[in-house]
Design a protein around this motif. Structure first.
Motif, PDB file in Angstrom:
ATOM      1  N   CYS A  50       0.841  -1.195   0.000  1.00  0.00           N
ATOM      2  CA  CYS A  50       0.000   0.000   0.000  1.00  0.00           C
ATOM      3  C   CYS A  50       0.880   1.251   0.000  1.00  0.00           C
ATOM      4  O   CYS A  50       0.594   2.227  -0.702  1.00  0.00           O
ATOM      5  CB  CYS A  50      -0.918   0.025   1.217  1.00  0.00           C
ATOM      6  N   ALA A  51       1.959   1.219   0.788  1.00  0.00           N
ATOM      7  CA  ALA A  51       2.885   2.345   0.831  1.00  0.00           C
ATOM      8  C   ALA A  51       3.536   2.533  -0.538  1.00  0.00           C
ATOM      9  O   ALA A  51       3.630   3.659  -1.048  1.00  0.00           O
ATOM     10  CB  ALA A  51       3.947   2.119   1.905  1.00  0.00           C
ATOM     11  N   LEU A  82       3.159   5.742  -2.977  1.00  0.00           N
ATOM     12  CA  LEU A  82       4.352   6.387  -3.524  1.00  0.00           C
ATOM     13  C   LEU A  82       4.264   6.430  -5.055  1.00  0.00           C
ATOM     14  O   LEU A  82       4.549   7.453  -5.686  1.00  0.00           O
ATOM     15  CB  LEU A  82       5.599   5.609  -3.082  1.00  0.00           C
ATOM     16  N   GLY A  83       3.850   5.294  -5.645  1.00  0.00           N
ATOM     17  CA  GLY A  83       3.724   5.218  -7.098  1.00  0.00           C
ATOM     18  C   GLY A  83       2.742   6.239  -7.632  1.00  0.00           C
ATOM     19  O   GLY A  83       3.026   6.949  -8.606  1.00  0.00           O
ATOM     20  N   VAL A  84       1.582   6.336  -6.981  1.00  0.00           N
ATOM     21  CA  VAL A  84       0.573   7.296  -7.431  1.00  0.00           C
ATOM     22  C   VAL A  84       1.120   8.715  -7.366  1.00  0.00           C
ATOM     23  O   VAL A  84       0.965   9.508  -8.299  1.00  0.00           O
ATOM     24  CB  VAL A  84      -0.708   7.196  -6.573  1.00  0.00           C
ATOM     25  N   LEU A  85       1.783   9.027  -6.242  1.00  0.00           N
ATOM     26  CA  LEU A  85       2.279  10.394  -6.062  1.00  0.00           C
ATOM     27  C   LEU A  85       3.388  10.714  -7.057  1.00  0.00           C
ATOM     28  O   LEU A  85       3.400  11.786  -7.670  1.00  0.00           O
ATOM     29  CB  LEU A  85       2.761  10.595  -4.618  1.00  0.00           C
ATOM     30  N   VAL A  86       4.333   9.770  -7.221  1.00  0.00           N
ATOM     31  CA  VAL A  86       5.460  10.018  -8.131  1.00  0.00           C
ATOM     32  C   VAL A  86       4.976  10.101  -9.576  1.00  0.00           C
ATOM     33  O   VAL A  86       5.261  11.063 -10.292  1.00  0.00           O
ATOM     34  CB  VAL A  86       6.535   8.912  -7.983  1.00  0.00           C
ATOM     35  N   PRO A 112      -7.340   5.795  -7.086  1.00  0.00           N
ATOM     36  CA  PRO A 112      -5.972   5.304  -6.863  1.00  0.00           C
ATOM     37  C   PRO A 112      -5.229   6.017  -5.734  1.00  0.00           C
ATOM     38  O   PRO A 112      -4.317   5.439  -5.135  1.00  0.00           O
ATOM     39  CB  PRO A 112      -5.287   5.555  -8.212  1.00  0.00           C
ATOM     40  N   VAL A 113      -5.589   7.266  -5.417  1.00  0.00           N
ATOM     41  CA  VAL A 113      -4.953   7.956  -4.284  1.00  0.00           C
ATOM     42  C   VAL A 113      -5.648   7.578  -2.981  1.00  0.00           C
ATOM     43  O   VAL A 113      -5.005   7.364  -1.945  1.00  0.00           O
ATOM     44  CB  VAL A 113      -5.017   9.489  -4.457  1.00  0.00           C
ATOM     45  N   ILE A 114      -6.989   7.503  -3.033  1.00  0.00           N
ATOM     46  CA  ILE A 114      -7.755   7.249  -1.816  1.00  0.00           C
ATOM     47  C   ILE A 114      -7.534   5.822  -1.320  1.00  0.00           C
ATOM     48  O   ILE A 114      -7.400   5.580  -0.127  1.00  0.00           O
ATOM     49  CB  ILE A 114      -9.264   7.486  -2.088  1.00  0.00           C
ATOM     50  N   LEU A 115      -7.438   4.879  -2.272  1.00  0.00           N
ATOM     51  CA  LEU A 115      -7.379   3.457  -1.921  1.00  0.00           C
ATOM     52  C   LEU A 115      -6.205   3.081  -1.009  1.00  0.00           C
ATOM     53  O   LEU A 115      -6.415   2.432   0.021  1.00  0.00           O
ATOM     54  CB  LEU A 115      -7.356   2.633  -3.219  1.00  0.00           C
ATOM     55  N   PRO A 116      -4.944   3.481  -1.354  1.00  0.00           N
ATOM     56  CA  PRO A 116      -3.846   3.062  -0.465  1.00  0.00           C
ATOM     57  C   PRO A 116      -3.949   3.669   0.921  1.00  0.00           C
ATOM     58  O   PRO A 116      -3.583   3.023   1.911  1.00  0.00           O
ATOM     59  CB  PRO A 116      -2.588   3.541  -1.194  1.00  0.00           C
ATOM     60  N   VAL A 117      -4.463   4.900   1.022  1.00  0.00           N
ATOM     61  CA  VAL A 117      -4.602   5.535   2.338  1.00  0.00           C
ATOM     62  C   VAL A 117      -5.622   4.758   3.168  1.00  0.00           C
ATOM     63  O   VAL A 117      -5.369   4.393   4.336  1.00  0.00           O
ATOM     64  CB  VAL A 117      -5.033   7.013   2.180  1.00  0.00           C
ATOM     65  N   THR A 118      -6.786   4.482   2.557  1.00  0.00           N
ATOM     66  CA  THR A 118      -7.806   3.693   3.254  1.00  0.00           C
ATOM     67  C   THR A 118      -7.254   2.322   3.624  1.00  0.00           C
ATOM     68  O   THR A 118      -7.480   1.824   4.733  1.00  0.00           O
ATOM     69  CB  THR A 118      -9.038   3.499   2.348  1.00  0.00           C
ATOM     70  N   GLY A 119      -6.513   1.734   2.687  1.00  0.00           N
ATOM     71  CA  GLY A 119      -5.947   0.411   2.925  1.00  0.00           C
ATOM     72  C   GLY A 119      -5.021   0.408   4.124  1.00  0.00           C
ATOM     73  O   GLY A 119      -5.096  -0.467   4.985  1.00  0.00           O
TER      74      GLY A 119
END
Lengths: 153, 119
Positions: free
Chosen positions: A96-97, A101-105, A134-141
């Protein structure tokens, strides 16, 4: 009266012993919704990259490879959520991290240097084409995976 | 025909999402009636899949490519049944949330399908 009491304790005891310990499940309750979304994004990213690689790989190789990488990450997180357990939880947390990172980069990269991406990826513009999920999902995860730990301990 | 079905699937999917969202709000799992609703949406999506394939067979072509169009048709058909199966094994409010999310995903797919078909 006393016999009644012993009866109760007799029937109670095996029940308590048989009571299954709450399994370390990551894919139930709110986790089930996460399984759904990660499953959807695995299919979306995988089919997108497969179709694009077959149809016209040379047009935007970087974008298509990134979509494929995203698909692998999503697939692994889905699998970890379904599998459950401490190992899977940690692995999913790391992924998830990596995903965030991937989404942000990639998101920043597509904005800074659009010419590198003639075609979009799942993570382009911070996932705008996918309603920013795609941004919301890893944070929620990550929130869910952290909470899952405190609940089971 | 295809456009009409696209609109019909999108509208019924949003209705299903609202319905299951309401069930989740009231802390209820998906019930028989919800599954009938899912069946209705799924049948419409299946009809859309069939009509889409027939139109391709008749030589009509989607604006944004055949492979993408077929992928979205299949995805639209699979979305609600897949969410339904997940909710079968999750007998809590979160099963209802999953189906609501599945229906929203379907509605989004329909919007994309409309663009992909074009014309």
């Amino acid at each position: 009266m006393t016999s009644g009491e012993t009866d109760v304790s007799d029937t109670d005891r095996p029940e308590v012993a048989a009571d299954p310990k709450p399994a370390f499940e990551l894919g139930t309750g709110p986790g089930r919704v996460l399984v759904w979304f990660y499953g959807v994004f695995t299919v979306a990213a995988a089919s997108r990259s497969i179709v694009q690689m077959i149809v016209d790989f040379d047009r935007a190789p970087l974008a298509y490879v990134l979509s494929a990488v995203a698909a692998v990450v999503y697939g692994f997180i889905t699998y970890s959520l379904v599998r459950g357990g401490e190992k899977a939880r940690r692995a999913a947390l790391v992924c998830c991290a990596a995903e965030l990172l991937g989404v942000l980069v990639v998101g920043a990269w597509t904005l800074a240097e659009p010419t590198a991406f003639p075609d979009a990826t799942v993570w382009s513009d911070f996932g705008m084409g996918y309603l920013f999920i795609p941004v919301i999902l890893p944070v929620t995860g990550m929130l869910w995976l952290r909470r899952a730990k405190t609940v089971t301990i | 025909m295809l456009d009409a079905l696209t609109v019909a699937v999108a509208v019924t999917a949003l209705a299903l999402a609202a319905w299951c969202g309401h069930a989740a709000y009231r802390d209820q799992p998906t019930k028989d009636w919800h599954f009938i609703g899912m069946a209705v949406v799924s049948v419409l999506a299946l009809a859309q899949l069939v009509v889409g394939v027939v139109q391709l067979a008749r030589g009509e072509r989607p604006e944004q490519g055949m492979a993408v169009f077929i992928a979205y048709l299949i995805g639209s058909f699979a979305a609600v049944p897949a969410a339904g199966f997940l909710s079968l094994t999750e007998r809590t409010r979160w099963g209802s949330v999953t189906v609501a999310a599945g229906a929203v995903v379907l509605a989004v797919l329909e919007v994309r399908l409309y663009d992909i078909w074009g014309n």
